[in-house]
Design an enzyme around this catalytic site. Structure first.
Site, mmCIF file in Angstrom:
data_model
loop_
_atom_site.group_PDB
_atom_site.id
_atom_site.type_symbol
_atom_site.label_atom_id
_atom_site.label_comp_id
_atom_site.label_asym_id
_atom_site.label_seq_id
_atom_site.Cartn_x
_atom_site.Cartn_y
_atom_site.Cartn_z
ATOM 1 N N PHE A 209 0.846 -1.189 0.000
ATOM 2 C CA PHE A 209 0.000 0.000 0.000
ATOM 3 C C PHE A 209 0.887 1.246 0.000
ATOM 4 C CE2 PHE A 209 -3.040 3.107 1.768
ATOM 5 C CZ PHE A 209 -4.041 2.936 0.830
ATOM 6 N N ASP B 75 2.311 -5.773 7.355
ATOM 7 C CA ASP B 75 1.104 -4.951 7.400
ATOM 8 C C ASP B 75 -0.084 -5.903 7.254
ATOM 9 O OD1 ASP B 75 -1.162 -3.424 6.706
ATOM 10 O OD2 ASP B 75 0.042 -1.874 5.751
ATOM 11 N N TYR C 69 -10.556 -0.530 10.892
ATOM 12 C CA TYR C 69 -11.788 -0.002 10.304
ATOM 13 C C TYR C 69 -12.261 -0.823 9.106
ATOM 14 C CZ TYR C 69 -8.249 2.346 7.395
ATOM 15 O OH TYR C 69 -7.161 2.624 6.597
ATOM 16 N N LYS C 70 -11.478 -1.802 8.682
ATOM 17 C CA LYS C 70 -11.877 -2.631 7.548
ATOM 18 C C LYS C 70 -12.680 -3.825 8.052
ATOM 19 C CE LYS C 70 -7.685 -1.257 4.985
ATOM 20 N NZ LYS C 70 -8.276 -0.363 3.979
ATOM 21 N N ARG D 90 -12.808 -3.692 -7.145
ATOM 22 C CA ARG D 90 -12.621 -4.563 -5.975
ATOM 23 C C ARG D 90 -13.959 -4.873 -5.310
ATOM 24 N NH1 ARG D 90 -8.406 -2.412 -1.673
ATOM 25 N NH2 ARG D 90 -10.172 -1.045 -1.250
#
Length: 402
Positions: free
Chosen positions: A118, A189, A214-215, A361
């Site tokens: 990322f 990560d 938060y995912k 996605r």
């Protein structure tokens, strides 16, 4: 008395707020709202902040909240007790982890990462390297080339386990073992792993790991990040961001910094109490869920979505690995008109997201997504792609957040 385990989807779907007419396939970017969040945060605001005021740091346990919540996250990522600290953002936690890892290998100068990492992880690495001014190099390779590139010149292997665009999954155990054989420190990560699939940080011997909540963990927008430090490093890892909450005696107000013991030194500033309360409400669900069941259902949903979309829409090119062991909990397709197509899908209630230059996605979150939703989503994807609905002018307008 032990609480009854929740059956994934059958029991858990009713525990989330899901708007009528929406099929939410973007839980890999922002998880849906657990119904217990509003009550939990309201209680913290009214009873703790409202009635206890500053006393709540002691009486309501605000001060120890980052470690306590960290221990609840630890179960989901295979970490030992008291090795996970909550707070700040993933960017800051990645920075802390990488800084500590580089100090463990001071004679080596190469940070090895991949082009699927990322961007913020890479930006933070670039910034840290520039700040240190010690001649480090950030070396980027294709994800498939990482293993062969491991050598005794590498200081740190710095990877995201699951690629945010394609959903490709690195073999953490294999890469960590090979890295350690060459005295390379590992930083992982877990942004697209935590809550999506079983992780075994202790079992594979990972050195450092960071992730967001938060995912898949449904902590809400801006939910706090976490940092894992292996016990063997905990009392010697340097806290590059040496904030007062990470001091051995923060309320002695000494002018010089002395790091706290263990992972406590990775605290930086005042913890986000309200955001952490929202996360705690979500963890009340996760405490009663088996990750193995989440993973099994995720893979089945992914297989179903791949099969249906490929059957209906040959224009879309699958970029997510088909092999179960090589993918996370998302399915991604490449399509030249991907951004507009995603806007058309969102307008029809199928919420996924787009990643440049051409990736559509779809995040599969089994706590509230089942086979019926996947089948209905595939029908709408066919309508948008085969019917060329995506070509309409209103879907060509690019929003600030994609």
């Amino acid at each position: 008395m032990t609480e009854t385990r929740l059956r994934v989807y059958d029991d858990t779907r009713a525990l989330f707020h899901l708007p009528e007419g929406v099929i939410y396939l973007d839980g890999n970017s922002l998880g849906a709202l657990p119904l217990g969040v509003a009550e939990k945060v309201d209680r913290v605001i009214r009873r703790e902040w409202g009635d206890e005021l500053i006393r709540a740091w002691n009486t309501a346990g605000w001060y120890v909240q980052p470690r306590n919540v960290g221990n609840r996250i630890a179960r989901l990522i295979g970490a030992e007790a008291d090795t996970v600290m909550m707070g700040d953002t993933l960017s800051l936690k990645a920075y802390q982890a990488l800084a500590a890892a580089l100090d463990i290998n001071p004679e080596r100068k190469v940070v090895l990462s991949d082009t699927g990492n990322f961007p913020t992880d890479l930006y933070m690495a670039e910034g840290l390297i520039a700040t240190l001014g010690r001649g480090h190099e950030l070396r980027l390779l294709a994800p498939e080339a990482v293993e062969a590139a491991l050598s005794d010149e590498i200081a740190v292997l710095y990877l995201t386990e699951v690629d945010y665009r394609t959903g490709r999954r690195h073999d953490m155990a294999k890469l960590t073992a090979k890295a350690h054989a060459l005295d390379i420190v590992t930083v992982w990560d877990l942004a697209h792993s935590a809550g999506a699939l079983p992780v075994d940080l202790a079992g594979v011997g990972a050195d450092f790991a960071a992730g967001c909540t938060y995912k898949y963990l449904n902590g809400g927008p801006g939910a706090p990040a976490f940092l894992y430090v292996a016990p063997r490093h905990a009392n010697r890892a340097r806290a590059a961001l040496s904030g007062w909450m990470g001091h051995a005696k923060p309320f002695a107000f000494d002018l010089g910094y002395v790091p706290a013991g263990g992972v406590e030194r990775m605290r930086v500033g005042t913890p986000p109490v309200l955001a952490m309360a929202a996360l705690e409400a979500s963890l009340d669900i996760w405490d009663r869920v088996e990750l193995s069941e989440v993973r099994a259902r995720s893979l089945n949903l992914g297989d179903l979505l791949i099969a249906e979309v490929e059957r209906r829409c040959p224009q879309l090119r699958l970029v997510t690995p088909r092999a179960h062991e090589m993918r996370g909990s998302q399915v991604s397709f490449a399509f030249a008109g991907g951004y507009a197509a995603m806007q058309a899908l969102i307008a029809r209630g199928v919420i996924g997201d787009f990643r440049a230059p051409d990736i559509m996605r779809f995040g599969l979150t089994p706590l509230y997504i089942g086979e019926d939703e996947v089948m209905k989503a595939a029908e709408i994807i066919e309508e948008v792609i085969v019917g060329e609905v995506w070509r309409r002018p209103e879907y060509q307008v690019v929003n600030a957040v994609t």
